[in-house]
Design an enzyme around this catalytic site. Structure first.
Site, PDB file in Angstrom:
ATOM      1  N   HIS A  62       0.825  -1.213   0.000  1.00 53.63           N
ATOM      2  CA  HIS A  62       0.000   0.000   0.000  1.00 53.63           C
ATOM      3  C   HIS A  62       0.859   1.263   0.000  1.00 53.63           C
ATOM      4  CE1 HIS A  62      -2.807  -3.003   1.943  1.00 53.63           C
ATOM      5  NE2 HIS A  62      -3.452  -2.632   0.871  1.00 53.63           N
ATOM      6  N   HIS A  63       2.113   1.139  -0.409  1.00 53.21           N
ATOM      7  CA  HIS A  63       2.961   2.344  -0.405  1.00 53.21           C
ATOM      8  C   HIS A  63       2.431   3.363  -1.400  1.00 53.21           C
ATOM      9  CE1 HIS A  63       4.588   0.417  -3.945  1.00 53.21           C
ATOM     10  NE2 HIS A  63       5.220   1.527  -4.247  1.00 53.21           N
ATOM     11  N   LYS A  68      -3.104  -2.656  -7.553  1.00 55.54           N
ATOM     12  CA  LYS A  68      -3.403  -2.992  -8.943  1.00 55.54           C
ATOM     13  C   LYS A  68      -2.895  -4.371  -9.279  1.00 55.54           C
ATOM     14  CE  LYS A  68      -4.936  -1.523 -12.937  1.00 55.54           C
ATOM     15  NZ  LYS A  68      -5.604  -2.839 -13.042  1.00 55.54           N
ATOM     16  N   LYS A  92       6.822  -4.481 -10.385  1.00 56.37           N
ATOM     17  CA  LYS A  92       6.544  -4.131 -11.783  1.00 56.37           C
ATOM     18  C   LYS A  92       6.085  -2.683 -11.892  1.00 56.37           C
ATOM     19  CE  LYS A  92       4.155  -7.485 -13.723  1.00 56.37           C
ATOM     20  NZ  LYS A  92       3.159  -8.346 -14.386  1.00 56.37           N
ATOM     21  N   LYS A 104      -3.067  -9.012  -6.578  1.00 59.53           N
ATOM     22  CA  LYS A 104      -3.436 -10.055  -7.535  1.00 59.53           C
ATOM     23  C   LYS A 104      -4.631 -10.808  -6.993  1.00 59.53           C
ATOM     24  CE  LYS A 104      -1.737 -11.607 -11.446  1.00 59.53           C
ATOM     25  NZ  LYS A 104      -0.872 -10.779 -12.337  1.00 59.53           N
ATOM     26  N   SER A 360      -3.056  -0.231 -18.429  1.00 62.08           N
ATOM     27  CA  SER A 360      -4.158  -0.207 -17.452  1.00 62.08           C
ATOM     28  C   SER A 360      -4.167   1.141 -16.729  1.00 62.08           C
ATOM     29  CB  SER A 360      -3.977  -1.304 -16.407  1.00 62.08           C
ATOM     30  OG  SER A 360      -4.509  -2.516 -16.867  1.00 62.08           O
TER      31      SER A 360
HETATM   32  N1  GLU Z   1      -2.374  -9.225 -15.251  1.00 61.28           N
HETATM   33  C1  GLU Z   1      -1.450  -8.292 -15.843  1.00 61.28           C
HETATM   34  C2  GLU Z   1      -0.100  -8.406 -15.181  1.00 61.28           C
HETATM   35  O1  GLU Z   1       0.252  -9.405 -14.617  1.00 61.28           O
HETATM   36  C3  GLU Z   1      -2.012  -6.902 -15.892  1.00 61.28           C
HETATM   37  C4  GLU Z   1      -2.314  -6.258 -14.583  1.00 61.28           C
HETATM   38  C5  GLU Z   1      -3.073  -4.929 -14.674  1.00 61.28           C
HETATM   39  O2  GLU Z   1      -3.284  -4.437 -15.773  1.00 61.28           O
HETATM   40  O3  GLU Z   1      -3.439  -4.424 -13.618  1.00 61.28           O
HETATM   41  O4  GLU Z   1       0.709  -7.529 -15.255  1.00 61.28           O
END
Ligand code: GLU
Length: 469
Positions: A62-63, A68, A92, A104, A360
């Protein structure tokens, strides 16, 4: 096979990289942990029986908020996997400067075994479970597609959210990867594959890196092997083909095909659609075992399906100079060690497949701004360019050719802006990681360099925000 869990493998890579940073051990420990883990069971009526579905949502960090990350539908989904994938999302996002924490989700089902109607029920029920616990929302946690899900599921998630949060003005931003007609953004579908291409192209354009590998600079003529013809694999392969590379082998779970001439990706895709299998493509050699394609001699190997496909068992037989990790976690730590020794350049997942989450982010921004990219400036730019061109022609007395005229006058459309934003993101991230690697020769590989970049960014966020006393 790997003796590590997937999350364990991510932790191992993290620890290896942490040694090259100067953060307080407490900060490092906090970065590494999954902050919130939601494991749920819910009943869904399938035909005349009640099925209890097992599902997860993990918020790793949560930084930055919202969190996402995609939602995966597969029987292999388990807590360890979702935790690992959520952690990878944090790193990422940090690497590509997307201001989100990692998350996730996953539902442990085989989506092929259900009708669309049943899948819709499962997806809606999962969404309402997330809403009940405040695990979804444009400012809290924003899901997206992943393995086994796509635009259709994202639209169901949106609709469920809209019906439970009527009047919420930014509700469209509660999920990304939506159909364009439901607030999606042009370019999201191909974004991960395009990002893989931009990232690897940038690596191939670095003369010093290529020289070390004994390869010529540039993408043209490179021999590519792609494992997995899903959304990511298909688009990666297609962008390489368009750039003049040769895709010499393609693997799917039913087997693989090989042709030294290189494949036309769309023709293979159509063949698979018609016959139900990638095998027996005219003029190509069949490999019965899909995994054999991974061992084919090539310049760039792109695993674009699931984790752990290159492991202690087969790493020694890999015959590629570069591995581009389009999937999340396709290499185990054992494979990594073997490949470093062999001198293979592994371009790591958490940055190479960040194109999806980058676009996204663009979709989320579009949803919050409530306007399509390019809508305000397209005509203005075209009118301005027409005037500049007119003046140039008047002053020089010469006419610009039709093709050049079209290119100069073209005002930006949504897809143009998304592609250029993604290209900029992937090129900058590649350079930043390579710089980190070069600046510290003790860093053993590109993955570690990428982790160092990510840890430094997340660490800075914690250090600047402060820790509650
Ligand atoms: N599922 C994709 C990933 O592993 C996209 C995640 C997203 O767009 O939030 O990067």
């Amino acid at each position: 096979m790997s003796e590590y869990s997937f999350f364990g493998a991510v932790e191992k890579s993290f620890d290896r990289a942490a040694k090259f940073t100067t953060w307080d051990p407490g900060i490092l420990e906090q970065i590494k942990q999954c902050n919130s883990v939601y494991r749920m069971h819910f009943p869904v009526k399938i035909g005349d029986r009640i099925e209890v579905i097992k599902a997860y949502r993990v918020q790793h960090s949560h930084h930055k908020t919202p969190c996402k990350g995609g939602i995966r539908f597969a029987t292999s989904v388990n807590l360890d996997e979702v935790m690992a994938l959520a952690a990878l999302m944090t790193y990422k996002c940090a690497i590509v400067n997307v201001p989100f924490g990692g998350a996730k989700g996953g539902i442990s089902i085989d989506p092929k075994k259900y009708t669309a109607y049943d899948l819709e029920k499962i997806t809606r029920r999962y969404t309402s479970e997330l809403i009940k616990k405040n695990f979804i929302g444009p400012g809290t946690d924003v899901p997206a597609p992943d393995y086994g899900t796509g635009e259709r599921e994202m639209a169901w998630i949106l609709d469920t959210y809209l019906s439970m949060r009527p009047g919420e003005v930014d509700a469209l931003g509660c999920v990304t990867g939506k159909p364009i007609t439901q607030g999606g953004v042009r370019g999201r579908r191909e974004a991960t594959g395009l990002g893989v291409f931009y990232g690897l192209r940038e690596v191939c354009n670095m003369p010093d890196v290529m020289e070390k590998l004994g390869m010529t600079t540039g993408v043209e003529g490179k021999r590519i092997v792609v494992q997995g013809l899903g959304n990511v694999g298909y688009h990666s392969a297609k962008f390489f083909q368009e750039a003049g590379a040769k895709v010499i082998a393609l693997a799917e779970y039913e087997g693989a095909i090989y042709s030294e001439k290189g494949f036309d990706i769309d023709a293979v895709f159509q063949h698979r659609k018609k016959t139900g299998s990638i095998l027996n493509f005219p003029g190509a050699k069949n490999f019965d075992k899909s995994a054999d394609a991974l061992e084919a001699e090539c310049d760039i190997l792109i695993p674009a399906a699931l984790e752990n496909v290159i492991n202690g068992d087969n790493a020694e037989r890999i015959n590629a100079k570069i591995i581009g990790e389009a999937a999340n976690g396709p290499l185990t730590p054992e494979a990594d060690e073997v490949l470093i020794k062999k001198g293979v350049l592994v371009v790591p997942d958490m940055y190479l497949n960040a194109g999806g989450v980058t676009v996204s982010y663009f979709e989320w921004l579009k949803n919050l701004s409530h306007v399509r990219y390019g809508r305000m400036e397209k005509r203005f730019t075209e009118n301005l360019n027409t005037n500049i061109l007119g003046q140039m022609e008047y002053l020089t007395g010469k006419k610009v050719g039709t093709k050049a005229r079209e290119a100069i006058m073209h005002g930006p459309e949504e897809a143009d802006l998304v592609y250029s934003g993604l290209e900029e993101t992937m090129i900058s991230a590649t350079r930043e990681i390579m710089e980190m690697w070069k600046s510290n020769p003790a860093i053993p590989d590109m993955r570690t360099a990428a982790y160092v970049v990510a840890i430094n960014k997340v660490g800075t966020a914690y250090a600047e925000l402060g820790i509650f006393p």
